[in-house]
Design an enzyme around this catalytic site. Sequence first.
Site, PDB file in Angstrom:
ATOM      1  N   GLY A 614       0.829  -1.194   0.000  1.00 17.96           N
ATOM      2  CA  GLY A 614       0.000   0.000   0.000  1.00 17.96           C
ATOM      3  C   GLY A 614       0.860   1.239   0.000  1.00 17.96           C
ATOM      4  N   GLY A 616       0.978   5.529   1.391  1.00 19.47           N
ATOM      5  CA  GLY A 616       0.373   6.597   2.171  1.00 19.47           C
ATOM      6  C   GLY A 616       1.259   7.811   2.148  1.00 19.47           C
ATOM      7  CG  ASP A 733      -5.578  10.297  11.574  1.00 26.24           C
ATOM      8  OD1 ASP A 733      -6.754  10.649  11.313  1.00 26.24           O
ATOM      9  OD2 ASP A 733      -4.729  10.082  10.692  1.00 26.24           O
TER      10      ASP A 733
END
Length: 944
Positions: A614, A616, A733
């Site tokens: 992934g 980010g 978060d």
Amino acid sequence: MELSTPLAMTGGPWLLILCLAAGAVLQACAQPDSKGFISIDCGLSGKTGYMDDKTKISYSPDAGFIDVGTNHNISAKYMHTANSKHLHNLRSFAGMRNCYTLRSLVPGAKYIIRATFKYGNYDGLNRPPAFDLHVGVNYRHTVDITNPYEMEHVEVMIVVPDDFVQVCLVNTGAGAPYISSLDLRPLDRSLYPQVTAAQGLALAFRINFGPTDHTDIVRYPDDPHDRIWYPWLNDWTEISTTQKVYNSLGNNSFFMVPSAVLQTAVIPLNVSRNIKISWISRPTTMDPGRLGCIVILYFAELQVIPANAVRQMNVVLNDKPWYTTGFTPEYRYAAVTYNTLPFEYLIYELSIEATNNATLPPFINAAEIFFVFATTNLGTDSQDVSAITAIKAKYRVTKNWMGDPCVPKTMAWDSLTCSYTIDSRSRITSVNLSSSGLNGDISSYFTNLKAVQSLDLSNNNLIGSIPEALAQLPFLTVLDLSGNQLNGSIPSGLLKRIQEGSLKLIYGNNPNLCINGNSCQLHAKKNSKLALYIAVPAVLLVVIVLVAILLICLLKRKKQGSVDNSIMLQNETVTSHAIANHVADYSSLQRLESRRFTYKELEIITNNFQQVLGQGGFGYVYSGFLEDGAQVAVKLRSHSSNQGVKEFLAEAEILTRIHHMNLVSMVGYCMDGEYMALIYEYMPEGTLQEHIEGSNRNGACLSWPQRLRIALESAQGLEYLHKGCNPPIIHRDVKATNILLNSKLEARIADFGLSKAFNSNDTHVYTNTLVGTPGYVDPEYQATMQLTTKSDVYSFGIVLLELVTGKPAILREPEPINIISWARQRLAQGNIEAVVDERMGSDYDVNSVWKAADLALKCTAYSSMQRPTMTDMVAQLHECIELENAGDYANTGVYTSSSDNDPNMSYDAYPTDQSSIVRRNSTAFEMEHNLRRKTTMPTGPDAR
Ligand SMILES: *[C@@H]1O[C@H](CO)[C@@H](O)[C@H](O)[C@H]1NC(C)=O
Ligand SMILES: *[C@@H]1O[C@H](CO)[C@@H](O)[C@H](O)[C@H]1NC(C)=O
Ligand SMILES: *[C@@H]1O[C@H](CO)[C@@H](O)[C@H](O)[C@H]1NC(C)=O
């Protein structure tokens, strides 16, 4: 018999070393205090301890010491008979054998271990149970309190053979065991010479003669070892001095009695009489293995004797005088008389008498009476214990795995076979965890079970490769790994053993195992040096074994290379000051040097950064495999990253410091020149977001019970950050992409890059940068820039609403609307079906879903004051789960939500929650008034 005038004590530095040793290994959230004391208030709610008003001793909740049992408060009726806070609550156990593990001890050192029991009718049954207490593998005592207001201390002094000791409560068929508090106190090695590796002392009585008020108890800080000196009230005359009374004239003190105890004494009311104390042996059924009695008596003259007067006395036990001519205690210096070889009588009659020549009456200042017990049974080999304990933790084995694995034989753990020999420790000789639902890789701890002959791990879900080190187990003859998902090839060491004929290996039914050694990707890594980094010290490994991964928030399989959607309303500038603060934290990283990887090693682990999991704001996340085959996620910081060094350090610092099963943790990290990376265990089920969206691999929809469990586990992770950590940590978060799921769909909170620790004295932190993710940001925080733990509660509420509704935090269709407004509109019409994720069908309990939705709305109240805490949420979510479990799917329950009366959804301040159906068994209100009664010792000596 010896009469000694005890002298100075030399305990200081030793105690200090102990404290350092104890402090270093414990997690930030469960530390013994600086004195080396462990003080557990059993059954204390929540994750935070407190300081006892009177003793100034810090008590901790049970968390970290035991993982079974339930908390209870004693009945209000008996509260006034409990003069210490730790007696107000207790932990009770439904299981057979329930053990506390006290860790970080010094093997071979002496300790006092004290368990306290106060029933207080906590269960409303008015029937105190009887059960057994075991300390280590040698001491057993039946706790059998007959009155709810009574309190019993069971105290032993022992030399501990290992760096831990277990205290177990065993159900013997006479009711559920319980415990109110558990204390451990270090003792200088020179104290109590009767306590040796071969025998321990169990306290019968410890008496301070003189005080006339039963609350006049001497303990810490007057007694640095926190022995508890109870007064014994009787028809005696008190004598006392306000001047200090000394223990010591040199270095010959074995007992170090506090001056506060020695400053009082008693003489008989009638000068011609003696001071008599008698007691009986406890039945051997209560204390099996008892070897007899030790009597320790303390005498210090408190009066200045006129020249013409004579104080001379003798000790007579069961008509046998201890001295031929008697003795005369010194003024303000304690003399101690005691036996070293135990007395064996059924009834003990002790008399302190004046001799014929005396003109003054006899006196006594203090007494201790102990029963001796043998400590010759040996527990299981300590390396075996730590290995099997780590294995138990890694695979979350429940079974009856409590206490010592092999001893006593009648309580040995299921699935293990042990060897028993008279003069050496038991060893684990076989482990059969066949069909036990094991997940993950084959624990490297199996290779520490050096005496194991047979290891059966067949028919589980084990992944990864077969550890080469298994070939080093000298006695291993049968290894059954069949029926798993293992990959890689069979290590050469094992092949060699098979060829030699010393090992039978069964490996069938592992579809990914390369039997012929060709094209085996993982095999190539076999000879890398990474083993070094895995062979970290045992304590760290225990932590690592529990590891989860991080940062699959970056892994979300969002197409179009979406970058991290966190917002930074202002550019957070990393000032040199901020970096300096973090440099201080490097020390915590340095302690974990063994978990540090070089960039070269990362290349090997990730096979040259081949597979991207992934992406980010931080950079890419790669898949990798450690030497032992464990899959990991490697988050590598890209140079162009807008998430800087500061977030990297914040995350690394937090993850090295805190550990909780609902928080991701870190396997290792890399800081190699310009390269920075964090390495986490792989979380196969990805993010909660993917599951809510239905974009996860198998596309299956989470059931309501699964959703509730994920909510509860996430809440527990956050509660730990808020309550279990000092200073508390605000995540900042919380969102569905930062909740990761392992193969069992267990939730772990991830991504601590934005987290902030704040001083617990402050109620909030003032920030000049708003961080978070749109849709999840606390509006009050946004307005005031004051950050509190309630900001995480708000974001958690959004996640909970997502779980209920299956909708994202911000709905796009038909027009953008925030999930809270969307849900409030529908719920205000009393229409739960309109908000529940239709993919769940009707497979849920309506009350449970209502309650969850209601809780989510409370979490997202505009005013942070009105939001519950994460602790409240954990409790409330437990209730949701109970409702779900109890719920009949016909939905016959009536739900009266606070929102029914209040369509505008303004919420009352928590915790006035009367919204859910109450299914508690409310115990009858106790009307009877109970007179204040004295807390007594269980069996007191008779005085006459
Ligand atoms: C016990 O009482 C305390 C304080 O009143 C409360 O916070 C706690 O939740 C109670 N615990 C249980 C198990 O009822
Ligand atoms: C008692 O006093 C006498 C005379 O002073 C002395 O001879 C005797 O030894 C003393 N006895 C004891 C037990 O001290
Ligand atoms: C392990 O237990 C299973 C089930 O009880 C049994 O079938 C198997 O033979 C055992 N394995 C060994 C090596 O004894």
